[in-house]
Each structure stands twice: as C-alpha cells, then as structure tokens.
Design a protein around this motif. Structure first.
Motif: not given
Length: 187
Positions: A65-84
């Motif tokens: 479902a994240t392939s839906r245009p306009g939908s993103y996961l917010i990850a802290e970089h570079p750890a890739n920890r999901l924030l929201g």
C-alpha cells in the motif's frame, strides 16, 4: 480516482530524514504503536485495538500500500528508524473542507510516534515533501486539516506557512482548514 497529478517521488531525503515508500517487517512495531497509542491518536479517532492494528499492518505489507502515490513512511536517517507517516494526497470532493469549488486540493497529513514529538521531524518531513511537490507539480493550493483541539498540529501548520481559513464539523469534532500555495515551498 482523481486524474489530477500527485507526487511521484519514491524517496525524499532531508538532513535527518528519509521519506520512503518501502515498508519493512522491521517497521511493524513502530506502525502498530502509531495505531494504538492513545496520545498519538487523541485527535484522529482514538487508538485501535492491537490485534486490529496488526491485521492492518499485515494487509498493508501484503498489498504494498505504500506504493500509493503521495504516501510515505518517515524514517530517521541513517538508522532507518521509523518515526511516522506522511501523506500528500487529493482531498476527495465529497468531503467537507475545500478552498476551491472543484475540490481535490492536495492535502498534507502526518502522524509521528510520541517519541519523535518536539524534535522538528514533522516540520522537516513536511518541508521536504512539499518542496519536492513544488518542483514536480504545478502551483496549486495545499490544505492541511486538523482537529481544532490539536494545538500542536495547528502550531506546526502555522510554522510551515499555512493560514487557517475556516472550521467545519467532521468525525464528530471541529476541524480547522488551513491552506498555503504549493509555490510557497519552492527552495
């Protein structure tokens, strides 16, 4: 589905963040936390039961479902920890809260884990996605709708440069409609 264009970028980077489409199994607990945390969900319908959140995660993972245009996961970089999560999608015409007669304005939405609050991550993620959209899409109004009682979200909207223009009832609560031109985010 709207024929109006949406953001096509699959990844957007900022100084501290990676907005990504890819959903990993490692994101499971963070996304379940977003759905079940009473404070995070206080102004967006309340927490979901954990088993419901787990089923939803499994369905989203299976459907990509994240392939839906306009939908993103917010990850802290570079750890890739999901924030929201963050979305920049079209607001359906049949919903209340528009600034044009045609409706279907771009609508910005975001939800962050409580542990990510107060660090400027929502501002940074929103600025990054809106800047990318301003370079990719034609200038148009962007709306941000938040429950009027959500003072933190209203402050963030103002900090981003959105202007409150009206209120209306939706989901059993007063909502504030804020808007800004997409061109405002060109950098």
């Amino acid at each position: 589905m709207s024929p109006l264009p949406l953001l096509s970028a699959t990844e957007i980077r900022s100084d501290r963040l990676l907005l990504r489409k890819t959903l990993y199994e490692a994101d499971r607990e963070a996304l379940i936390e977003l759905s079940t945390d009473p404070e995070v969900r206080a102004h967006i319908g309340g927490p979901q039961p954990r088993d419901e959140a787990e089923r939803h995660f499994d369905a989203v993972l299976a459907a990509g479902a994240t392939s839906r245009p306009g939908s993103y996961l917010i990850a802290e970089h570079p750890a890739n920890r999901l924030l929201g999560t963050l979305t920049l999608v079209r607001r359906a015409r049949e919903l209340p809260g528009h600034v044009t007669e045609e409706g279907e304005e771009l609508e910005l939405g975001y939800v962050l884990r409580r542990s990510a609050w107060g660090a400027g991550f929502a501002f940074e993620a929103a600025t990054a996605v809106l800047g990318t959209a301003a370079r990719e899409l034609p200038d148009q109004p962007v709306v941000l709708i938040t429950q009027t009682a959500n003072e933190r979200s209203l402050k963030l909207a103002t900090r981003l440069g959105f202007t409150p223009v009206s209120t209306f009832e939706e989901w059993g609560a007063e909502q504030t409609l804020c808007t800004a031109p997409l061109s405002r985010f060109l950098i």
